[in-house]
Design an enzyme around this catalytic site. Structure first.
Site, PDB file in Angstrom:
ATOM      1  N   ASP A  23     -11.486 -42.707 -17.089  1.00  0.00           N
ATOM      2  CA  ASP A  23     -10.695 -43.928 -17.179  1.00  0.00           C
ATOM      3  C   ASP A  23     -11.439 -44.853 -18.142  1.00  0.00           C
ATOM      4  O   ASP A  23     -12.634 -44.699 -18.397  1.00  0.00           O
ATOM      5  CB  ASP A  23     -10.533 -44.571 -15.805  1.00  0.00           C
ATOM      6  N   TRP A  24     -10.716 -45.828 -18.686  1.00  0.00           N
ATOM      7  CA  TRP A  24     -11.270 -46.627 -19.778  1.00  0.00           C
ATOM      8  C   TRP A  24     -12.474 -47.443 -19.315  1.00  0.00           C
ATOM      9  O   TRP A  24     -12.390 -48.262 -18.412  1.00  0.00           O
ATOM     10  CB  TRP A  24     -10.168 -47.511 -20.352  1.00  0.00           C
TER      11      TRP A  24
END
Length: 813
Positions: A224-225
Site C-alpha cells: 500500500d502507498w
C-alpha cells in the site's frame, strides 16, 4: 506470453542496481522502466469506484460506478464481470495498466469507515464477487489488485494497528476472499498498512505462506502507498514492489543489503521476475495501447442498470412500484435528493462527468405526467462544499470555476491556470514553489452569515474582499496519506455577507515538506431555520400523492482514514422521516449510504429502499425502480441492526496498539446468530415486485469428504409480474468437535421467471463450505457425519431444512 525461461534471461541481463531500481515506483503512480530490456513504465490507478488515472484533475472525468457495497448487493457475478470490463476499458482510455481493485476486506463491524469500498460481511460472497470483478478487468489485459492483504478491516490507527487473530480465523474468514482471488488468477495483491499477530504486513510471513507457496500466486505483491517502512525484512519476505516512488526504504539501501549478504540476491531476482511477468501480461514490453474515445451512452446504460440491480427493497406495504398514471403531485424531500452522495470519501474518489441526482431522475420520469415538488428539509450539518462552477467565477477571466496559482517565496506568480473546483489535491509545483493560492468571485445565493474554509497544513490565510478572516499555522497531526494528500482538515471562519453582491475569496497555503500540497477552499451559505424547513417538507408531503424522502450519510460519516462513531443519520433526518410519514401513508424512504445506518422509523413508512452510494447514474436507476421499469434486484451483503447497541461486533479502536478479533469466526450474520439477537434486516434479505413459493428441494443425503455438491430448488413465481429470486443455502454442524458458527453461508443461485412460471435454482455448494482449518494439523479438515442444510431467502428466513452426511474424514494441505 513470455515463459519463465525467457523471463530468467531478461533478469540475467540486469545489474543488481538495475534490478533494485525496478522494485520501487518511478513516481506516485508509475513503476520504473528499463530500456535495456525494452520495458516501459507501468501506470497504476485507484479503481474500486472508477479509474481516476494518474492525476486528481476534475477536468479529466471518469465513469463512476456504484460503491463496492452496492456491487456486493448485486449477487450477480455476470453483471459484476461486466463492470470489471468497464473498469478495464476506462483504464485503457486513461493509459492505465493496473487497477487497484477489488478491496476484499470484510464488513467486520458496522463502524468501519471504509465499508463502502468493501463488498460484504461474508468471506464466500466477498470472494465470489471479487473474483468476478477480477475476471472482468483482466480479460482485457489490465491488471487487477486484490487488497488490502489482510485483516485491514477498519480505519482507526490503520497505519500501526496490530490485528490479533487465530490461524483458523484468518484462514476461514479473512484470507478466504484472497484465496478466491488467486484462484481467479489475480495478477497483483496489495499488502496493507496494518500488522497481523505482531508483524507488519509488508514484511509478514503470510505473504510467503499461504499466498505464494500453498496458493501458488505467481504475481506481484505491491505495498500500500508508503506502507514500506524498512529495508531488509520486507526484502527477505515476499513483498515485491514498493510504492510510491522514487524514494523508498529500498533503492541504495537494498543494494547495500544485498552486497553485505543481508538479503540474498535470489530474493531480488524473484521479485524482478514477478514484475516482468506482470509487465508481459499488461503489454509493457510494447508501446502503450491507444483507445479511441467512444460515446458515453453504453457505459451509462450499464451503470444505470447496476444502480437499479443493486438497490435493496427492505420493506414495502404495497406502495412500490409507483404508477405514474395515478400521480398528480409527488413530493421529493431531503437534501440528498438534490445532492446525493454518489461515492465514499478517500483515495478511491473520481470525478464523474455528470451525476443524475434522485430529484433529476424522478423529474425526468414524471415530466409531462405529474408535478414534482422538492423540499430539502432541515440542514444536515455536513461539511461545507468546495468552491465550484455553479457558484464561482475565475476572478481573472470570469469563466465558471476558480483561479489556481503557484507563487514563489516573494509572492511572484510561477504558474496559473483555470480550474473547476476549489479542491485541488495535486497542483503542479514548478521549481521555487512556495505557496498555493486558490481564488474566486463567489456569487452568494443569499445574504447572512456564511462559513468559509481552507484545508491543508502549514501556514494558511483566507481573505474575503481583502479582509483576512482566517490566518494561522496548522501542523500536520497524522501520517495517514488519505488525510495528508486527499482529505486534509478544513478550518473555517464565519463572515456576514449583507447582500448577494459577489465577493472575492482568496486562500493561500504555504508548502511545508512532508505535508503534501492538497489545498481546499470551501464556502457554505447560512443554514435555514430547521423548524421552518421541517414544516415546509411536511406541508409538501401532505399535499402530494406520494412522498419520496432521500436520507443518507455525509462526509463526516463514511470516508477513508476514519471509522464511524455511531450509526445515526443525524442532521434531523430521523425527525424528517417521521414527520413526513405521519402525514402521508405513501411515503417511500430512500437510504443513500455505503454501510448500515439506524432507521428507528422503519416500521412507520410505506416502503424502504436502500440505494447505497449509487454512482453517477444514481437518479436514473432509482427512478427505474420507483416507477417499476426495473425490479429492485439487490440483497443485503451485510446484516443491518436496528440500533448500534444491538450489534454484536463493534470494536475498531486498538488497545495498546492491538485490535483483538476476539469474536473469531463469528462476524456478520454468524455473530448475530451466536448472540441470539434479531437484527432489523438479515444478510441476504431483499424484496422484489413479485412473490415466490418454494415448492421442492432436492439435495444429496450423502457425499464424499472434500466433494462439492448441488442443491436444486424448485420455485414458482406466484406474483403478477416477472421477477428475480436469489436462493440461498446455509450450512450448520450440530455437535461438531470443533467450534462452529450457528450456521454459515454456503452458496446461492439467482433465477428469473415470468408470472406464474416455475423455475429451478441450482445452488452449487463448494467443498470449502464444509471444511475447517485444523490448527493442530495445519491443514484443512472435513469432519465426517451429518450437516444441516437450510434453503431460504436470507440468513434469518429458512424455508426448508434437510441433512447431508459426509462419509469419512478428509484432510488436505
Amino acid at each position: 506470453m513470455k515463459d519463465d525461461r525467457t523471463l530468467d534471461r531478461l533478469v540475467g541481463k540486469l545489474t543488481l542496481e538495475q534490478k533494485v531500481r525496478l522494485l520501487t515506483g518511478a513516481t506516485t503512480w508509475r513503476t520504473a522502466g528499463e530500456a535495456d530490456i525494452g520495458l516501459r513504465e507501468m501506470v497504476m490507478s485507484d479503481g474500486p469506484a472508477g479509474v481516476r488515472g494518474e492525476a486528481w484533475d476534475e477536468r479529466r472525468p471518469s465513469a463512476l460506478l456504484p460503491s463496492a457495497s452496492a456491487l456486493g448487493a448485486l449477487w450477480d457475478e455476470g453483471l459484476v464481470e461486466e463492470l470489471g470490463g468497464l473498469l478495464a476499458a476506462e483504464a485503457v482510455r486513461k493509459g492505465v495498466d493496473v487497477v487497484l481493485a477489488p478491496t476484499l476486506n470484510l464488513h467486520r463491524t458496522p463502524l468501519g469507515g471504509r465499508h463502502f469500498e468493501c463488498f460484504s460481511e461474508d468471506p464466500e460472497l466477498t470472494g465470489r464477487t471479487g473474483a468476478a470483478l477480477i475476471r472482468g478487468i483482466q480479460a482485457r489485459g489490465v491488471g487487477a489488485t486484490a487488497k488490502h492483504y489482510v485483516a485491514n478491516d477498519s480505519e482507526t490507527d490503520r497505519l500501526t494497528v496490530d490485528v490479533r487473530a487465530s490461524d483458523r480465523t484468518l484462514r476461514e474468514v479473512y484470507l478466504a476472499p484472497f484465496e478466491a482471488a488467486v484462484e481467479a488468477g489475480v495478477w497483483l495483491v496489495m499488502a496493507g498498512y496494518n500488522a497481523v499477530n505482531g508483524v507488519t504486513m509488508t514484511a509478514g510471513p503470510l505473504l510467503r505462506e499461504p499466498l505464494k507457496g500453498e496458493w501458488g500466486f505467481d504475481g506481484v505483491v505491491v505495498s500500500d502507498w508508503a506502507a514500506l517502512r524498512s529495508t531488509e525484512e520486507p526484502a527477505r519476505a515476499a513483498l515485491d514492489l514498493a510504492m510510491p516512488g522514487p524514494q523508498s526504504p529500498w533503492g541504495a539501501s537494498l543494494v547495500r543489503a544485498v552486497k553485505d549478504g543481508l538479503v540474498p540476491e535470489e530474493a531480488v531476482d524473484d521479485k524482478v521476475r514477478r514484475l516482468l511477468r506482470l509487465a508481459d501480461r499488461v503489454g509493457a514490453f510494447a508501446p502503450r495501447r491507444r483507445m479511441s474515445v467512444k460515446s458515453s451512452r453504453e457505459p451509462r446504460t450499464l451503470l444505470r442498470r447496476t444502480a437499479a440491480a443493486g438497490s435493496v427493497l427492505l420493506s414495502n406495504s404495497g406502495v412500490l412500484p409507483l404508477d405514474p398514471a395515478k400521480l398528480a403531485t409527488v413530493a421529493v424531500i431531503g437534501a440528498h435528493a438534490a445532492a446525493p452522495r454518489t461515492q465514499g470519501g478517500g483515495s478511491a474518489g473520481v470525478f464523474p462527468s455528470e451525476v443524475v441526482t434522485p430529484l433529476a431522475g424522478i423529474r425526468a420520469r414524471l415530466r409531462g405526467r405529474a408535478r414534482v415538488v422538492h423540499a430539502p428539509g432541515p440542514p444536515l450539518g455536513a461539511p461545507p462544499d468546495p468552491l465550484d462552477t455553479d457558484r464561482c467565477g475565475n476572478p481573472r477571466s470570469g469563466a465558471p470555476g476558480v483561479l489556481l496559482r503557484v507563487l514563489d517565496d516573494e509572492g511572484r506568480e510561477l504558474y496559473a491556470e483555470h480550474r473547476f473546483s476549489g479542491r485541488q489535491l495535486e497542483p503542479d509545483l514548478p521549481p521555487g514553489a512556495h505557496t498555493v493560492e486558490i481564488s474566486a468571485r463567489l456569487r452568494p445565493q443569499r445574504a447572512g452569515e456564511w462559513s468559509f474554509g481552507v484545508g491543508g497544513f502549514g501556514r494558511m490565510t483566507l481573505t474575503v474582499d481583502g479582509r483576512t478572516v482566517l490566518e494561522g499555522t496548522f501542523p500536520r497531526e497524522t501520517d495517514d496519506p488519505a488525510v495528508v494528500h486527499v482529505n486534509p482538515p478544513v478550518h473555517t471562519a464565519r463572515v456576514a455577507l449583507t447582500s448577494k453582491r459577489p465577493v472575492h475569496v482568496v486562500a493561500r497555503r504555504e508548502l511545508v515538506p512532508g505535508c503534501g500540497r492538497a489545498t481546499i477552499v470551501t464556502a457554505a451559505p447560512p443554514d435555514p431555520d430547521a423548524a421552518s424547513a421541517l414544516a415546509a417538507a411536511v406541508e409538501a408531503a401532505r399535499d402530494a400523492d406520494a412522498a419520496i424522502v432521500v436520507v443518507g450519510t455525509t462526509e463526516h460519516d463514511e470516508t477513508e482514514g476514519y471509522d464511524r462513531t455511531g450509526l445515526s443519520l443525524g442532521g434531523h433526518q430521523d425527525a424528517l422521516v417521521r414527520a413526513v410519514a405521519a402525514v402521508n401513508p405513501r411515503t417511500v424512504v430512500v437510504v443513500n449510504s455505503g454501510g448500515p445506518v439506524e432507521m428507528p422509523w422503519r416500521d412507520e413508512v410505506g416502503a424502504l429502499l436502500l440505494a447505497w452510494f449509487p454512482g453517477q447514474e444514481a437518479g436514473a436507476g432509482l427512478a427505474d425502480v420507483l416507477f417499476g421499469l426495473a425490479e429492485p434486484g439487490g440483497r443485503l451483503p451485510t446484516t443491518w441492526g436496528a440500533s448500534f447497541a444491538d450489534a454484536p461486533v463493534t470494536r475498531t479502536r486498538p488497545v495498546a496498539g492491538r485490535l483483538d478479533y476476539a469474536e473469531g469466526l463469528h462476524v456478520g450474520h454468524r455473530a448475530w446468530l451466536r448472540a441470539g439477537r434479531e437484527p432489523a434486516f438479515w444478510f441476504g434479505h431483499g424484496l422484489g415486485y413479485t412473490t415466490w413459493e418454494y415448492e421442492a428441494v432436492e439435495a444429496p443425503t450423502e457425499i464424499a469428504a472434500g466433494a462439492a455438491f448441488t442443491v436444486r430448488v424448485r420455485l414458482r413465481n406466484t406474483g403478477a409480474r416477472a421477477g428475480r429470486e436469489v436462493v440461498q443455502v446455509y450450512v450448520a454442524r450440530p455437535g461438531s468437535a470443533v467450534e462452529r458458527p450457528v450456521r454459515w453461508f454456503g452458496g446461492y443461485a439467482a433465477v428469473r421467471a415470468e408470472a406464474g412460471r416455475e423455475v429451478t435454482a441450482e445452488v452449487a455448494v463448494p467443498a470449502r463450505a464444509l471444511r475447517h482449518w485444523s490448527e493442530e494439523e495445519r491443514a484443512w479438515s472435513t469432519e465426517p457425519g451429518p450437516y444441516r442444510l437450510m434453503v431460504g431467502r436470507s440468513a434469518g428466513d429458512p424455508r426448508w431444512e434437510g441433512a447431508v452426511t459426509v462419509e469419512r474424514r478428509a484432510v488436505t494441505g
